[in-house]
Scaffold this motif. Structure first.
Motif, short mmCIF file in Angstrom:
data_model
loop_
_atom_site.label_atom_id
_atom_site.label_comp_id
_atom_site.label_asym_id
_atom_site.label_seq_id
_atom_site.Cartn_x
_atom_site.Cartn_y
_atom_site.Cartn_z
N ILE A 371 0.86 -1.19 0.00
CA ILE A 371 0.00 0.00 0.00
C ILE A 371 0.89 1.24 0.00
N VAL A 372 0.64 2.15 -0.94
CA VAL A 372 1.31 3.44 -0.98
C VAL A 372 0.21 4.50 -0.97
N GLY A 373 0.20 5.31 0.08
CA GLY A 373 -0.88 6.28 0.19
C GLY A 373 -2.22 5.57 0.30
N ASN A 374 -3.12 5.87 -0.64
CA ASN A 374 -4.43 5.24 -0.65
C ASN A 374 -4.57 4.19 -1.74
N TYR A 375 -3.44 3.79 -2.33
CA TYR A 375 -3.48 2.86 -3.46
C TYR A 375 -2.80 1.54 -3.10
N VAL A 376 -3.46 0.46 -3.44
CA VAL A 376 -2.87 -0.87 -3.34
C VAL A 376 -2.13 -1.13 -4.65
N ILE A 377 -0.80 -1.22 -4.59
CA ILE A 377 -0.03 -1.41 -5.82
C ILE A 377 0.34 -2.88 -6.04
N LYS A 378 0.05 -3.73 -5.04
CA LYS A 378 0.32 -5.15 -5.22
C LYS A 378 -0.55 -5.93 -4.24
N ALA A 379 -1.18 -6.99 -4.72
CA ALA A 379 -1.97 -7.87 -3.86
C ALA A 379 -1.95 -9.25 -4.48
N VAL A 380 -1.10 -10.11 -3.96
CA VAL A 380 -0.95 -11.46 -4.50
C VAL A 380 -0.85 -12.45 -3.34
N LEU A 381 -1.06 -13.71 -3.63
CA LEU A 381 -0.81 -14.75 -2.65
C LEU A 381 0.68 -14.99 -2.55
N ASN A 382 1.13 -15.41 -1.39
CA ASN A 382 2.55 -15.65 -1.15
C ASN A 382 3.07 -16.72 -2.11
N TYR A 383 4.17 -16.38 -2.81
CA TYR A 383 4.73 -17.29 -3.82
C TYR A 383 5.54 -18.41 -3.20
N ASP A 384 5.92 -18.30 -1.93
CA ASP A 384 6.78 -19.31 -1.32
C ASP A 384 6.00 -20.62 -1.16
N PRO A 385 6.57 -21.75 -1.62
CA PRO A 385 5.82 -23.02 -1.53
C PRO A 385 5.56 -23.46 -0.10
N LEU A 386 6.39 -23.01 0.86
CA LEU A 386 6.19 -23.36 2.26
C LEU A 386 5.42 -22.29 3.03
N GLY A 387 5.02 -21.23 2.33
CA GLY A 387 4.26 -20.17 2.97
C GLY A 387 5.08 -19.31 3.91
N GLU A 388 6.40 -19.29 3.77
CA GLU A 388 7.25 -18.50 4.66
C GLU A 388 7.45 -17.09 4.12
N LYS A 389 7.70 -16.17 5.02
CA LYS A 389 8.00 -14.80 4.63
C LYS A 389 9.46 -14.71 4.20
N PRO A 390 9.81 -13.78 3.32
CA PRO A 390 11.20 -13.66 2.84
C PRO A 390 12.10 -12.92 3.83
N TYR A 391 11.94 -13.18 5.12
CA TYR A 391 12.73 -12.51 6.14
C TYR A 391 13.37 -13.56 7.06
#
Length: 689
Positions: A371-391
């Motif tokens: 989200i930037v300001g009032n606009y959603v610039i990306k909304a996708v399902l997590n691409y990781d096959p194990l559902g982990e965050k990239p952190y």
């Protein structure tokens, strides 16, 4: 007139305006979609909860920065100034943090080698046709024995032959797995170099010793600007800037991370990362898969609409980082929130996703939203096959059951305050005790006498005491010095900082070591004991940072890299704790093993491949050009095949001319020569060999 039509003629500017209006209408329709509106409202609610829960941690992190920079808290400084005297600040925290950083970098980046390795698993996954291939090889060996001896092998010989064929096949499978593991390791090392891993890890170490937690992000696919080299028709090399999509790694500022309240692990609950992006960084998202290009362009057009963070915290943080007056920069900046977390299937279905996209409303689905300001610039399902965050996240000292741990400044905060108090008192006492205190009877001093200056051989003019007293007009008294007591207090608590932080002074060169540390062997024992404390931190880095990051890069390559020769069944081995335990002795032991096996019996057992493997590991430890010194396994195998073919051809030609015996061969078909051939013939004839 019948049959005529009117042709509308418009200029280019009108066409461009109408096209832009169409794009804006489509963008607004997407942004006003029930799914996007529901998602935005949910994220704002999550963000408010995470931001409020982060406030106490922000205070701890700001105190840690001031402590490393040698600055008092505002209330403490006000009290010191009211009392008067020195404002000295002893930089114990900064010294301990720098020593810990240096120690960790020396361990994790030992000899310039990566702090991880890839090894094939103990039993690599074999192909489904393994049994068939073994049976085919076994049948070929039986036929070969029939042709050589003219009779069928016995049952015992058949069992031995089958086992020999199976072992040979497993050995070749392990060799192939090792080759694939080595190629994958080289691939990941190259991706780390081009993706900024070294810089990210170096900055991560600084965060680790300072803050309650430190973060590394990656791999994240981004647009990269690189230099490409091409040749013109005349053979001249031309350098051109090109763009490509590639994995990148970065250190994430702990001030920018906002976990869900009450979570214990990085992959529990949701997580926000706040981005402070320039126009160039935001524009680079155009064309990256998953982002809404029209929404990004609209944000760039209208400018940043909302600040998500606490401006007071941001200003104080920038001041501590010496980014003075950063808010006056003419470069336009944008605040963006990146959300990683689970969203219930029921909510997704209510927001408009189809049953095909969300088959089970009872499940939780991992999503990534920007989200930037009032606009959603990306909304996708997590691409990781194990559902982990990239952190990946860890702490210098972990708190069981807590997301945030402790850094060195928080650990030694009380000791730092006591040392500061002792140092201020010492300076004040030295100033007071450096000269006499003077008492002056003003009634006996002439009006024109300067009593504010005191110097040797000064002559005091006095008058008679109106009361007839014989007391002197000027009296001197010398205040007592408490320097020794205050120095003892300071030394005592500065030594306690060694114990609390686990970073002894002798680690970073302090030669004033008492007791066992006065001898070389005793100092070595003390340093070994001190290593036990830092080993725990190294294990945190191995398990929480190195392993998950390398694993995610390995999975990325397995899914998207077109080179099938690097893909295999491997395990990731972090080497930080290993480096600490054996970094001074492992290569010595390798050289000793190399010398101990330099005899004909061991060479015959290991063969040239085994000997080359040992040489390769020794050369790596000595930072030598391994590929220039030792041929690769593929090259060795190719040269052995050529040599075998040449010897077989020579033996065939010699047999045709002289009718002599064929050259003996090894079980794999490789010709024997010299001592090996004689040994086998002696065994066949019952000799000693």
């Amino acid at each position: 007139m019948a049959g005529l039509t009117i042709l509308r003629v418009v200029d280019n500017n009108t066409l461009a305006r109408e096209e832009q209006e169409r794009i804006d209408r489509e963008l607004q329709a997407r942004q006003n979609d029930p799914f996007i509106l529901g998602l935005t409202a949910y994220l704002r609610e999550c963000w408010d909860a995470a931001r409020i829960a982060k406030k106490p941690i922000e205070d701890i992190m700001l105190r840690a920065m001031r402590q490393r920079n040698g600055e008092y808290e505002a209330d403490k400084l006000s009290q010191i100034r009211q009392q008067g005297g020195s404002e000295v600040y002893m930089m114990i925290t900064e010294v301990k943090c720098r020593a810990a950083e240096s120690w960790l970098r020396d361990i994790m980046l030992d000899q310039g080698m990566p702090p991880w390795d890839l090894n094939p698993t103990t039993i690599p996954d074999l192909s489904p046709d393994t049994d068939m291939e073994i049976e085919q090889a076994f049948g070929a060996k039986v036929v070969e024995m029939l042709q050589a001896h003219g009779k069928a092998p016995t049952v015992g010989e058949m069992a031995e032959l089958r086992e020999m064929v199976a072992q040979d096949y497993r050995f070749r499978v392990l060799q192939e797995a090792q080759n694939r593991s080595d190629k994958m390791k080289n691939k990941i090392e190259d991706q780390f170099e081009q993706g900024g891993w070294s810089e990210a890890f170096n900055e991560f170490i600084t965060d680790l010793v300072t803050f309650p937690a430190a973060f590394v992000k990656g791999p994240v696919v981004r647009r990269q600007r690189v230099l490409g080299y091409t040749k013109t028709m005349d053979g001249t090399t031309v350098v051109e800037a090109t763009e490509r999509l590639g994995p990148e790694f970065e250190r994430v500022d702990p001030f920018r991370m906002y976990p869900e309240p009450g979570v214990r692990h990085i992959n529990d609950g949701y997580l926000f990362e706040h981005h402070h992006m320039s126009r160039m960084e935001l524009a680079d998202l155009i064309g990256v898969p998953g982002y809404d290009d029209d929404a990004v362009r609209k944000v760039l057009e209208i400018g940043n609409g909302q600040s998500w963070i606490n401006e007071d915290v941001e200003l104080e943080k920038e001041e501590q980082e010496r980014l003075y007056y950063a808010y006056n920069s003419p470069t336009e900046m944008f605040d963006a929130l990146e959300f990683w977390g689970k969203v219930s299937g029921e909510m997704l279905r209510e927001w408009g996703l189809s049953e095909e996209e969300v088959p089970d409303t009872a499940r939780e689905y991992d999503a990534n939203v920007w989200i930037v300001g009032n606009y959603v610039i990306k909304a996708v399902l997590n691409y990781d096959p194990l559902g982990e965050k990239p952190y990946a996240k860890t702490s210098f000292i972990k708190q069981p059951g807590a997301f945030w741990g402790k850094g060195i400044p928080e650990i030694i905060e009380d000791v730092q305050n006591i040392c500061n108090a002792a140092a201020r008192s010492l300076v004040n006492n030295m100033a007071i005790a450096s000269g006499p205190q003077v008492e002056v009877n003003l009634e006996r001093i002439p009006p024109n006498e300067d009593i504010t200056q005191l110097h040797p051989w000064k002559i005091w003019q006095t008058m008679n005491d109106p009361l007839g007293s014989s007391a002197p007009a000027v009296r001197f008294s010398q205040p007592d010095s408490r320097a020794n007591e205050l120095m003892g207090v300071y030394d005592r608590f500065s030594r306690l900082a060694d114990d609390h932080s686990g970073i002894p002074a002798y680690i970073y060169g302090d030669t004033n070591v008492q007791g066992a540390g006065r001898t070389a062997s005793g100092l070595s024992m003390l340093m070994g004991s001190a290593g036990k404390g830092i080993r725990q931190v190294v294990m945190h880095i191995d398990n929480d940072i190195i392993h998950p990051i390398v694993k995610r890069q390995f999975i990325y390559n397995m899914r998207y890299d077109p080179d099938e020769s690097i893909k295999g069944d491997v395990e990731i081995v972090p080497k930080g704790a290993i480096n600490l335990a054996v970094k001074e002795t492992v290569n010595v032991r390798r050289v000793e093993f190399l010398n101990a096996t330099a005899n004909p019996i061991d060479v015959e057992i290991m063969g040239p491949d085994g000997r080359a493997a040992i040489l390769r590991e020794v050369a790596k430890g000595l930072q030598m050009p391994v590929d220039d010194i030792i041929p690769s396994r593929e090259k060795q195998s190719y040269e052995q095949k050529l040599a075998a073919q040449a010897v077989a051809l020579q033996a065939a030609q010699g047999g045709q001319q002289q009718g002599g015996e064929p050259t003996p061969t090894l079980p794999g078909g490789m010709p024997m020569g010299g001592q090996q051939a004689n040994t086998v013939m002696n065994r066949d004839t019952g000799g000693a060999g």
